[in-house]
Design an enzyme around this catalytic site. Structure first.
Site, PDB file in Angstrom:
ATOM      1  N   HIS A 224       0.865  -1.186   0.000  1.00 34.56           N
ATOM      2  CA  HIS A 224       0.000   0.000   0.000  1.00 34.56           C
ATOM      3  C   HIS A 224       0.896   1.229   0.000  1.00 34.56           C
ATOM      4  CE1 HIS A 224      -3.079   2.875   1.130  1.00 34.56           C
ATOM      5  NE2 HIS A 224      -4.010   1.935   1.056  1.00 34.56           N
TER       6      HIS A 224
ATOM      7  N   ARG B  58      -7.133  10.024  -0.218  1.00 29.35           N
ATOM      8  CA  ARG B  58      -6.826  10.496  -1.567  1.00 29.35           C
ATOM      9  C   ARG B  58      -8.073  10.526  -2.428  1.00 29.35           C
ATOM     10  NH1 ARG B  58      -3.521   6.340  -3.428  1.00 29.35           N
ATOM     11  NH2 ARG B  58      -3.592   5.231  -1.441  1.00 29.35           N
TER      12      ARG B  58
END
Length: 501
Positions: free
Chosen positions: A283, A306
């Protein structure tokens, strides 16, 4: 006033009723015991195990024993912070989002990079809407908000507008349900913590029993015809990382200490075929705790940060360097190749609008001091950069019609009037070992398969991160919780259909 004879007669009626009621309850339990000679054993209490257990007990009244090697329920699922995917859901329809199972399947297939099983991916996509509905219907979960994560062509990652992060909320609802059943009907549901499975006995290709080490270190044996492995991945095990992906052993991880691949090793011993074991998802954004920057364990900086408008900056230049909503492998590679090599660190910057849209999680991150609210002037001093450069980059991102990195979803920007005193939220992030795509090969019924694609034994299932093939070489954000629900329901319904026959 009642006579002595009347009182004695009334008391006799009460005693007889009590005895008859006790006999009726006992008779019901004996009937259940005779109908279901052995319970279904479920290994692991993350969302995969909780889904399987609740579906068996609630819908089909099949008795289960849940074995969890840790001291509490939830596994890694409890930490999931972005949400759960679903295509063509009621929530999408209410919010006016156009989506389809076919589009979700294509996104999943593209993300998988020619690895994994297209049949499993298709099932994941097709069953996603009913999985969301099941959570909403059976456990009164809202799942009324959406985010568009990297690699998705539509907003389809669901979370609730309540105060709890999605993984915690979902796991709490399902674990509370199971605990209530365990207290009310111990003959139907048993939960055994600190219990590690060590062996499964198969005779003539039929599961017969399971051995586990109990909380006192004693080996116990349970007779069973069905066992469902929901034991998670192996992202915490340096030994297994060294075996399958030695280039990743230096990275920190978001995985809990229980994530050591016990299920994969045991299923391989039983004859299961392990697939995609080298496909390990890094990740791109694990939070660096400023008070303990070298800790091997990191809090996940949810992809929703995000998806809801956060951007990544190179701390050396103050500039963006990637489409933040590319798939996780692409964003990770960009951080590792373009940000400072000594610490692979990027800066995650978010606006007040992101805070409002993701308030509960943001408050948690603020409480843990993983993010801070700071002015652009203060941030520029910390990074030894010009405040004009930082303000200009945020202004460019917020105002340009066509994004310079081809980011298609641009919501919750930083506004038009950006200056040195504009306040932003920011944290330091680094790539982390997050999810192991590989595991025991399964079919669309969640049955464990051997190297010839035949079921290893009747009654042997695997669900969740312990299985392989559902995500290929790269998992889409929001699909880990979905996998647990889709294949947990599938395994439970398959067992119930043939149980006691």
């Amino acid at each position: 006033m009642f006579s002595r004879r009347q009182l004695l007669a009334a008391l006799t009626v009460v005693v007889i009723f009590s005895v008859v009621r006790r006999i009726t309850i006992t008779d019901t339990r004996l009937k259940m015991a005779s109908k279901y000679s052995t319970p279904v054993v479920i290994v692991g209490s993350g969302l995969a195990g909780l889904t399987t257990a609740n579906q068996l007990a609630l819908k089909s009244r099949v008795p289960i024993i849940l074995l969890e090697k840790a001291s509490s329920l939830g596994g890694n699922s409890i930490k999931a912070s972005s949400g759960i995917n679903g295509a063509l859901t009621t929530t999408q329809k209410v919010l006016g989002v156009s989506d389809s199972a076919a589009a979700f399947y294509q996104d999943t297939l593209k993300s998988a990079k020619d690895a994994g099983s297209p049949a499993l991916m298709e099932k994941l996509s097709k069953d996603s809407s009913s999985a969301i509905s099941w959570l909403q219907r059976e456990f009164s979960l809202k799942l009324d908000l959406l985010a568009q994560l990297g690699g998705h062509t539509a907003p389809r990652t669901h979370r609730s507008s309540g105060k709890l992060p999605p993984g915690f909320e979902i796991v709490k609802a399902l674990s509370d349900s199971l605990k209530s059943l365990s207290e009310a009907e111990p003959e139907l549901v048993q939960i055994r913590l600190n219990s590690k499975v060590v062996d499964v006995h198969i005779i003539d290709k039929q599961v017969k029993s399971v051995e586990y080490q109990d909380e006192n270190g004693q080996i116990q044996r349970l007779e069973t015809s069905d066992i469902v492995f929901c034991s998670g991945g192996f992202g915490f095990s340096k030994e297994m990382l060294k075996q399958y992906a030695p280039n990743l052993t230096y990275l920190p991880t978001t995985n809990g200490g229980q994530t050591t691949g016990d299920g994969q090793r045991l299923l391989e011993k039983l004859g299961g075929c392990l697939v995609d074991m080298a496909e390990i998802q890094v990740h791109p954004t694990g939070f660096i705790d400023r008070s303990d920057p070298h800790n091997n364990w990191k809090f996940l900086a949810a992809e929703a940060l995000r998806g809801l408008g956060g951007i990544l900056l190179n701390p050396s230049t103050g500039k963006r360097f990637v489409n933040e909503l590319s798939t996780r492998d692409i964003v990770t590679q960009a951080i590792q190749s373009q940000c400072p090599k000594d610490n692979n660190k990027a800066i995650l910057v978010m606006s007040d609008s992101v805070y409002t849209a993701y308030k509960n999680n943001m408050d948690f991150y603020l409480f843990k001091k993983l993010i801070r609210k700071i002015t652009i002037a203060e941030l520029s001093r910390e990074l030894s950069l010009s405040p004009e450069v930082l303000a200009g980059e945020l202004h460019t991102y917020s105002s340009q019609a066509t994004d310079s990195f081809a980011r298609s979803s641009k919501i919750n920007g930083f506004g038009a009037d950006i200056n040195e005193e504009t306040e932003v939220y920011y944290g330091e992030v680094t790539p982390v070992v997050h999810f192991t795509m590989g595991g025991a090969r399964i079919d669309e019924r969640a049955r464990v398969l051997d190297k010839n694609n035949n079921p290893v034994a009747k009654g042997l299932y695997a669900v969740g991160e312990v299985s392989g093939g559902v995500h290929g070489a790269n998992r889409l954000g929001g699909s880990s919780l979905l996998e647990c629900v889709v294949f947990g329901l599938t395994a439970a319904d398959g067992i119930a259909d043939g149980y006691g026959k």
